[in-house]
Design an enzyme around this catalytic site. Structure first.
Site, PDB file in Angstrom:
ATOM      1  N   HIS A 188       0.284   4.052  -4.604  1.00 21.13           N
ATOM      2  CA  HIS A 188       1.263   5.121  -5.035  1.00 21.13           C
ATOM      3  C   HIS A 188       0.775   6.470  -4.899  1.00 21.13           C
ATOM      4  CE1 HIS A 188       4.840   2.660  -5.348  1.00 21.13           C
ATOM      5  NE2 HIS A 188       3.983   1.680  -5.433  1.00 21.13           N
ATOM      6  N   ARG A 295      13.035   4.364  -6.986  1.00 17.65           N
ATOM      7  CA  ARG A 295      12.189   3.547  -7.662  1.00 17.65           C
ATOM      8  C   ARG A 295      12.319   3.270  -8.996  1.00 17.65           C
ATOM      9  NH1 ARG A 295       8.336   5.079  -3.229  1.00 17.65           N
ATOM     10  NH2 ARG A 295       7.726   3.388  -1.851  1.00 17.65           N
ATOM     11  N   ARG A 331      17.035   0.917  -6.358  1.00 18.59           N
ATOM     12  CA  ARG A 331      16.342  -0.283  -6.403  1.00 18.59           C
ATOM     13  C   ARG A 331      16.147  -0.877  -7.755  1.00 18.59           C
ATOM     14  NH1 ARG A 331      10.664  -0.904  -3.833  1.00 18.59           N
ATOM     15  NH2 ARG A 331       9.950   0.019  -5.618  1.00 18.59           N
ATOM     16  N   GLU A 430      11.025  -6.912   3.231  1.00 17.13           N
ATOM     17  CA  GLU A 430       9.604  -6.941   2.970  1.00 17.13           C
ATOM     18  C   GLU A 430       8.826  -8.095   3.214  1.00 17.13           C
ATOM     19  OE1 GLU A 430       9.242  -3.852  -0.576  1.00 17.13           O
ATOM     20  OE2 GLU A 430      10.759  -5.260  -1.135  1.00 17.13           O
ATOM     21  N   ASN A 453       5.800  -0.703   3.622  1.00 14.73           N
ATOM     22  CA  ASN A 453       4.579  -0.845   2.986  1.00 14.73           C
ATOM     23  C   ASN A 453       4.018  -2.459   2.741  1.00 14.73           C
ATOM     24  OD1 ASN A 453       4.877   1.770   2.742  1.00 14.73           O
ATOM     25  ND2 ASN A 453       5.448   1.650   1.034  1.00 14.73           N
ATOM     26  N   ASP A 454       5.191  -3.116   1.848  1.00 13.92           N
ATOM     27  CA  ASP A 454       4.947  -4.503   1.963  1.00 13.92           C
ATOM     28  C   ASP A 454       4.894  -5.366   3.020  1.00 13.92           C
ATOM     29  OD1 ASP A 454       4.324  -4.906  -1.010  1.00 13.92           O
ATOM     30  OD2 ASP A 454       6.306  -4.243  -1.718  1.00 13.92           O
ATOM     31  N   ARG A 464      -2.420  -3.980   0.385  1.00 14.55           N
ATOM     32  CA  ARG A 464      -2.108  -2.549   0.337  1.00 14.55           C
ATOM     33  C   ARG A 464      -2.863  -1.611  -0.677  1.00 14.55           C
ATOM     34  NH1 ARG A 464       4.030  -1.998  -1.463  1.00 14.55           N
ATOM     35  NH2 ARG A 464       3.570   0.389  -1.762  1.00 14.55           N
ATOM     36  N   CYS A 501      12.698   2.401   4.423  1.00 12.90           N
ATOM     37  CA  CYS A 501      12.503   3.362   3.285  1.00 12.90           C
ATOM     38  C   CYS A 501      10.862   3.258   2.987  1.00 12.90           C
ATOM     39  CB  CYS A 501      13.102   3.002   2.034  1.00 12.90           C
ATOM     40  SG  CYS A 501      12.868   1.338   1.302  1.00 12.90           S
TER      41      CYS A 501
HETATM   42  C1  PEP Z   1       7.816  -0.718   0.844  1.00 17.13           C
HETATM   43  O1  PEP Z   1       7.095  -1.867   0.224  1.00 17.13           O
HETATM   44  O2  PEP Z   1       7.726  -0.403   1.585  1.00 17.13           O
HETATM   45  C2  PEP Z   1       8.593  -0.097  -0.522  1.00 17.13           C
HETATM   46  C3  PEP Z   1       9.421   1.121   0.047  1.00 17.13           C
HETATM   47  O3  PEP Z   1       8.505  -0.618  -1.665  1.00 17.13           O
HETATM   48  P1  PEP Z   1       7.250  -0.213  -2.564  1.00 17.13           P
HETATM   49  O4  PEP Z   1       6.187   0.749  -2.012  1.00 17.13           O
HETATM   50  O5  PEP Z   1       7.710   0.645  -3.902  1.00 17.13           O
HETATM   51  O6  PEP Z   1       6.708  -1.395  -2.861  1.00 17.13           O
HETATM   52 MG    MG Z   2       7.612  -2.741  -1.611  1.00 15.95          MG
END
Ligand code: PEP
Ligand code: MG
Length: 551
Positions: A188, A295, A331, A430, A453-454, A464, A501
């Site tokens: 993050h 978020r 979300r 995800e 990302n997930d 990650r 996203c």
């Molecule tokens: C993701 O997982 O790509 C996502 C947008 O959510 P976060 O990064 O908040 O887990």
């Molecule tokens: Mg995610």
């Protein structure tokens, strides 16, 4: 000059002073002092500093959220200056001959417990405020920053690592760049750097000693280097680069107000990702068409206890109104894994990323879920809100979610509270399981948004957060790109629209590919909107498809 290397997670140049960020957790030790009078004076200096900080926060909050929202900082000033509190601290220092930090911590505990035991709900609520002001006083005494950047000018923040709950509190206007010793490319901290459009370097072996504080430095996010006390030659060279960056940004400014349409007429929505209302300024400044990912868990991370329906409603309403009828996709809370809030009392897990997180918490604690849904639905009367659910793996989950949403809607109807009856519902894709059943899922919802990302983490089986695996992390893995195509095809077949996203959505080297796949939306850090628009405007999707042999 000292040159340090790390991994650049966002490009750009920053020139300024280093600011060594100290962790919020501050362990207070009881120490004997020989001069109680001097210690009391030290306490008073810290008290004055705390009042000054609170006044600054008050002024800032008045501008950002209005007087009602700023009142809390005024109340905190009175509490710091409360006669009983001051007497107690002075007495402890005097009678026990101990350090001010310890005396403040003890006083804070006593006052906190006193408030918590009161019957009146209002006074019970003040217990948290006592804790807050006590922590602030201790921070001032210890010279640590407790999430605030105590500096008159914007600085390069240097830290071991930064948790989402820490970055959320930082005054973004005071940050030129991030340099962290730890942290992964997909963490993050990196996301925040992209949101703010500032260079960031992780995995940098930089010292966090007090001596580093205030040293002149340059962060080069192109080459992944930090120059501490640079030579005049280097300084001049980097100033030139910085100037070029500024000119590039000025060119992008000219794209504001333009449609996101390719040379051959294909449109795509470019929305922004946000973590809190403070990001709204950036969203509007960068001409985002909407918010594709709010978020909401950051509201929970910034709190000491579950945020109430009213608190959440006020925030969602503010976002909806600020966006003035543009789409705002909220979300539902995605807590767990790397985003922990103590009061959730989540069990310690071997594999938190694969544990009780996100929608799983909501489905096992429907009260928490319903409070949030009520707040979002109520706010939907003030703008164009959609709701999105994270970490979905099955059609049954989606059906259960829809039942709960219907229950909340029925409660609102019974109470005569208005909301958008046709509110769009969407899910995040995800997990590989969701990819494989995309078409069935699409039949249940209005839209998909891919959390790359997930999805990358679960597809490549790479945590990650684990910095040491960055070399194995292939964001362009063909398996993942194939999945992205399957998702959008499944969405369209099932009658839903699809967006991305996750961070991959802002990867300019893939924009043409996403257009060719047929994505309807990309939601990215606000600072990436205009660079993306530039690529969209320069793309001919038909020609690209021919070139690639897709048609
Ligand atoms: C993701 O997982 O790509 C996502 C947008 O959510 P976060 O990064 O908040 O887990
Ligand atoms: Mg995610």
């Amino acid at each position: 000059m000292n040159v340090l290397e790390g991994k650049a997670v966002f490009e750009g140049i920053a020139i300024g002073k280093l600011y060594v960020y100290k962790k919020k957790e501050q362990s207070v030790k009881r120490e004997k002092v020989s001069d109680a009078k001097a210690e009391i004076e030290r306490y008073h200096a810290a008290k004055d500093m705390a009042i000054k900080q609170l006044q600054e926060l008050y002024d800032k909050a008045v501008k950002e959220v209005g007087e009602a929202g700023a009142e809390i900082f005024e109340a905190h000033q009175f509490m710091v200056d409360d006669g009983d509190y001051i007497d107690s601290v002075e007495n402890i220092i005097q009678s026990e001959g101990v350090n001010a930090e310890f005396a403040v911590a003890q006083t804070g505990d006593v006052f906190h417990n006193m408030f918590i035991e009161m019957d009146d709900e209002y006074f019970k609520g003040r217990a948290t405020d006592v804790k807050d002001i006590t922590e602030r006083l201790i921070s001032c005494l210890m010279g640590s920053s407790s999430g605030d950047i105590v500096s008159d000018e914007p600085v390069i923040v240097v830290a071991d690592d930064l948790a989402p709950s820490e970055t959320v509190q930082m005054d973004k206007e005071k940050i030129l760049s991030f340099v962290t010793v730890h942290g992964s490319a997909n963490s993050h901290t990196s996301i925040l750097a992209k949101t703010m459009n500032i260079p960031a370097i992780i995995g940098c072996d930089i010292s966090l000693s007090d001596e580093m504080d205030g040293k002149e430095a340059i962060v080069d996010g192109f080459e992944g280097k930090v120059y501490v006390e640079p030579t005049t030659e280097i300084l001049e060279e980097k100033k030139g680069l910085l100037q070029k960056e500024i000119e590039k940004k000025e060119l992008l400014e000219k794209l504001k107000g333009k449609d996101n349409v390719t040379i051959d007429g294909q449109r795509i929505n470019l929305y922004a990702n946000i973590g809190n209302t403070k990001d709204l300024g950036l969203v509007l400044k960068n001409d985002a068409g909407g918010i594709g990912l709010f978020r909401s868990e950051f509201i929970y991370l910034g709190a000491d206890d579950y945020p109430t329906e009213e608190e959440q409603f006020a925030i969602y309403k503010q976002v909806a109104q600020a966006m003035n009828k543009k789409k705002v996709i909220i979300r539902t809370l995605d807590i767990g894994a790397d985003k922990q809030a103590d009061y959730f009392n989540l069990p310690k897990e071997e594999n938190p990323a694969m544990g009780l997180r996100a929608i799983r918490i909501c489905l096992t604690s429907p009260d928490i879920f319903k409070t949030q849904l009520r707040a979002i639905l109520r706010a939907s009367a003030y703008g164009n809100i959609s709701i999105m659910f994270p970490m979905i793996i099955s059609v049954d989950e989606v059906k259960r979610i829809k039942e709960i949403v219907s229950e909340v809607k029925a409660e609102l109807d019974a109470d005569g509270i208005s909301y958008d009856k046709d509110i769009e519902l969407g899910i995040m894709i995800e997990t590989p399981a969701a990819v494989m059943i995309a078409e069935e899922l699409a039949k249940e919802v209005d839209f998909f948004s891919v959390g790359t990302n997930d999805l990358t983490q679960y597809t490549l089986a790479i945590d990650r957060q684990n910095q040491s695996l960055d070399d194995f992390y292939d964001a362009h893995h063909p398996g993942l790109l194939r999945m992205l195509k399957m998702i959008v095809d499944g969405a369209h077949k099932g009658g839903a629209w699809a967006g991305i996203c996750g961070e991959l959505g802002s990867d300019l080297s893939l924009t043409k590919e996403f257009l060719a796949m047929g994505y309807d939306e990309l939601s990215v850090s606000p600072g990436r909107i205009l660079p993306l628009r530039q690529v969209v405007l320069e793309t001919n999707v038909g020609e690209y498809k021919k070139e690639k042999g897709y048609i």
